[in-house]
Design a protein around this motif. Structure first.
Motif, short mmCIF file in Angstrom:
data_model
loop_
_atom_site.label_atom_id
_atom_site.label_comp_id
_atom_site.label_asym_id
_atom_site.label_seq_id
_atom_site.Cartn_x
_atom_site.Cartn_y
_atom_site.Cartn_z
N ALA A 244 9.13 -13.31 17.78
CA ALA A 244 9.44 -14.13 16.60
C ALA A 244 8.21 -14.88 16.11
O ALA A 244 8.00 -15.00 14.89
CB ALA A 244 10.56 -15.11 16.94
N VAL A 245 7.38 -15.38 17.01
CA VAL A 245 6.15 -16.07 16.61
C VAL A 245 5.19 -15.10 15.92
O VAL A 245 4.56 -15.44 14.91
CB VAL A 245 5.49 -16.73 17.84
N ILE A 246 5.08 -13.88 16.46
CA ILE A 246 4.23 -12.86 15.82
C ILE A 246 4.75 -12.58 14.40
O ILE A 246 3.97 -12.50 13.44
CB ILE A 246 4.22 -11.57 16.65
N ALA A 247 6.06 -12.42 14.27
CA ALA A 247 6.64 -12.13 12.95
C ALA A 247 6.39 -13.27 11.98
O ALA A 247 6.06 -13.03 10.80
CB ALA A 247 8.14 -11.88 13.10
N LEU A 248 6.53 -14.50 12.44
CA LEU A 248 6.32 -15.65 11.56
C LEU A 248 4.88 -15.72 11.10
O LEU A 248 4.60 -15.90 9.90
CB LEU A 248 6.71 -16.94 12.30
N ALA A 249 3.94 -15.56 12.03
CA ALA A 249 2.52 -15.65 11.68
C ALA A 249 2.12 -14.52 10.72
O ALA A 249 1.44 -14.76 9.70
CB ALA A 249 1.66 -15.59 12.94
N LEU A 250 2.55 -13.30 11.00
CA LEU A 250 2.18 -12.17 10.14
C LEU A 250 2.86 -12.26 8.78
O LEU A 250 2.26 -11.94 7.76
CB LEU A 250 2.54 -10.86 10.83
N GLY A 251 4.13 -12.69 8.78
CA GLY A 251 4.84 -12.80 7.51
C GLY A 251 4.22 -13.84 6.58
O GLY A 251 4.07 -13.59 5.38
N VAL A 252 3.84 -14.99 7.14
CA VAL A 252 3.20 -16.03 6.32
C VAL A 252 1.83 -15.57 5.85
O VAL A 252 1.47 -15.74 4.67
CB VAL A 252 3.09 -17.34 7.13
N ALA A 253 1.06 -14.96 6.75
CA ALA A 253 -0.28 -14.49 6.37
C ALA A 253 -0.21 -13.43 5.28
O ALA A 253 -1.01 -13.43 4.34
CB ALA A 253 -1.00 -13.94 7.60
N ALA A 254 0.76 -12.52 5.39
CA ALA A 254 0.88 -11.45 4.41
C ALA A 254 1.26 -11.99 3.03
O ALA A 254 0.84 -11.44 2.01
CB ALA A 254 1.92 -10.44 4.87
N ALA A 255 2.07 -13.03 3.00
CA ALA A 255 2.50 -13.59 1.72
C ALA A 255 1.40 -14.41 1.05
O ALA A 255 1.48 -14.66 -0.16
CB ALA A 255 3.74 -14.45 1.92
N LEU A 256 0.38 -14.81 1.80
CA LEU A 256 -0.68 -15.64 1.25
C LEU A 256 -1.96 -14.86 0.96
O LEU A 256 -2.88 -15.39 0.35
CB LEU A 256 -1.00 -16.79 2.22
N SER A 257 -2.02 -13.60 1.42
CA SER A 257 -3.23 -12.81 1.24
C SER A 257 -2.85 -11.37 0.90
O SER A 257 -2.04 -10.77 1.61
CB SER A 257 -4.09 -12.85 2.51
N ARG A 258 -3.41 -10.83 -0.18
CA ARG A 258 -3.11 -9.45 -0.56
C ARG A 258 -3.61 -8.46 0.49
O ARG A 258 -2.95 -7.46 0.78
CB ARG A 258 -3.74 -9.14 -1.92
N TRP A 259 -4.79 -8.74 1.04
CA TRP A 259 -5.34 -7.84 2.06
C TRP A 259 -4.44 -7.83 3.28
O TRP A 259 -4.11 -6.77 3.83
CB TRP A 259 -6.74 -8.30 2.43
N ALA A 260 -4.02 -9.03 3.73
CA ALA A 260 -3.12 -9.11 4.89
C ALA A 260 -1.77 -8.48 4.58
O ALA A 260 -1.16 -7.86 5.46
CB ALA A 260 -2.94 -10.57 5.30
N ASP A 261 -1.31 -8.60 3.36
CA ASP A 261 -0.03 -8.00 2.97
C ASP A 261 -0.09 -6.47 3.06
O ASP A 261 0.84 -5.82 3.53
CB ASP A 261 0.32 -8.43 1.55
N ALA A 262 -1.20 -5.89 2.62
CA ALA A 262 -1.35 -4.44 2.69
C ALA A 262 -1.39 -3.96 4.13
O ALA A 262 -0.76 -2.96 4.49
CB ALA A 262 -2.63 -4.01 1.95
N VAL A 263 -2.10 -4.69 4.98
CA VAL A 263 -2.18 -4.32 6.40
C VAL A 263 -0.82 -4.44 7.06
O VAL A 263 -0.39 -3.57 7.83
CB VAL A 263 -3.23 -5.19 7.12
N LEU A 264 -0.11 -5.55 6.77
CA LEU A 264 1.20 -5.76 7.39
C LEU A 264 2.20 -4.69 6.93
O LEU A 264 2.97 -4.17 7.76
CB LEU A 264 1.74 -7.15 7.04
N SER A 265 2.19 -4.34 5.66
CA SER A 265 3.11 -3.32 5.17
C SER A 265 2.85 -1.98 5.87
O SER A 265 3.80 -1.27 6.24
CB SER A 265 2.95 -3.15 3.65
N TRP A 266 1.57 -1.66 6.08
CA TRP A 266 1.23 -0.43 6.79
C TRP A 266 1.71 -0.48 8.23
O TRP A 266 2.27 0.49 8.76
CB TRP A 266 -0.27 -0.22 6.73
N LEU A 267 1.52 -1.63 8.90
CA LEU A 267 1.95 -1.77 10.29
C LEU A 267 3.47 -1.69 10.42
O LEU A 267 3.99 -1.05 11.35
CB LEU A 267 1.45 -3.11 10.86
N ILE A 268 4.19 -2.31 9.49
CA ILE A 268 5.65 -2.28 9.54
C ILE A 268 6.15 -0.84 9.39
O ILE A 268 7.03 -0.39 10.12
CB ILE A 268 6.25 -3.20 8.46
#
Length: 236
Positions: free
Chosen positions: A60-84
């Motif tokens: 849950a902590v991993i999900a929270l950290a990645l979800g917040v980071a992805a919503a605040l950064s386009r680069w992180a969002d692209a990486v997270l979408s690929w990982l999901i």
């Protein structure tokens, strides 16, 4: 708590009491080594619950950290979408088994396997929630006033995400328990020396054809009951 205190008793063999059916001398009977099955079941459930709590929290902590980071950064969002997409494209049990094997199996392998495979769904939910919150007037005003991004996350985003985070944490708990038991049952999790539910069910399979139904049925029912109770709590 009771299961943790019964670990020694769960592993103690008594060859004068082997293969006893459930009765007054033992509510869950004994196994082929004379070990008390009630003690083994409680110890196994205690271990599964501790692993489930630890892995659910980490996931849950991993999900929270990645979800917040992805919503605040386009680069992180692209990486997270690929990982999901990557993680959800692999069968769950197979993914847990692969991570567990890569981490050396045992307790560490199970914790790593379950923790690193249960975060994608909650991360996607957190990301969508943050994207909606970022359009809120008070957040837009705070950004124009120059409030630092870290302060925006800490004071405005995280309090709104707390209900979703806690719900996701509780709902992940029964899944973590089941997957730990499943991987251990298949031989890719905890070692046979530990009184885990997966170990108990795996060992009992060879004795079912001889009529010793209590070795698998009663621990299995206790596992199902535990998972259902936590699932009801999460839904509530």
């Amino acid at each position: 708590v009771s299961g943790a205190l019964l670990t020694d008793r769960a592993t103690a063999a008594d060859f004068s009491r082997t293969n006893l059916a459930p009765g007054p001398d033992g509510l869950f009977g004994t196994d082929w080594l004379g070990r008390d099955m009630l003690s083994r079941t409680l110890a196994g459930l205690s271990l599964s619950i501790r692993i489930g709590a630890l892995t659910a929290c980490v996931s849950a902590v991993i999900a929270l950290a990645l979800g917040v980071a992805a919503a605040l950064s386009r680069w992180a969002d692209a990486v997270l979408s690929w990982l999901i997409d990557l993680f959800l494209g692999i069968p769950h049990i197979l993914l847990v088994m692969l991570i567990s094997l890569a981490c050396g199996r045992g307790f560490l392998g199970v914790v790593a396997g379950v923790s690193l495979s249960h975060w994608p769904s909650l991360a996607r939910l957190v990301r969508e929630e943050v994207l909606q919150l970022r359009q809120a007037p008070y957040l837009l005003a705070a950004e124009k006033l120059g409030v630092p991004r870290g302060q925006l996350v800490r004071r405005h985003l995280l309090p709104h995400l707390l209900p979703q985070f806690l719900t996701g944490l509780i709902l992940q708990f029964p899944h973590a328990i089941l997957h730990e038991a499943s991987v251990t049952f298949l031989g890719f999790g905890l070692s046979p020396e530990q009184p885990a539910i997966g170990v108990i069910l795996s060992e009992s399979m060879r004795y079912l054809t001889t009529g010793k139904w209590w070795l698998a049925m009663l621990p299995g029912l206790m596992l199902v009951l535990t998972v259902v109770l936590f699932d009801v709590a999460g839904n509530s």
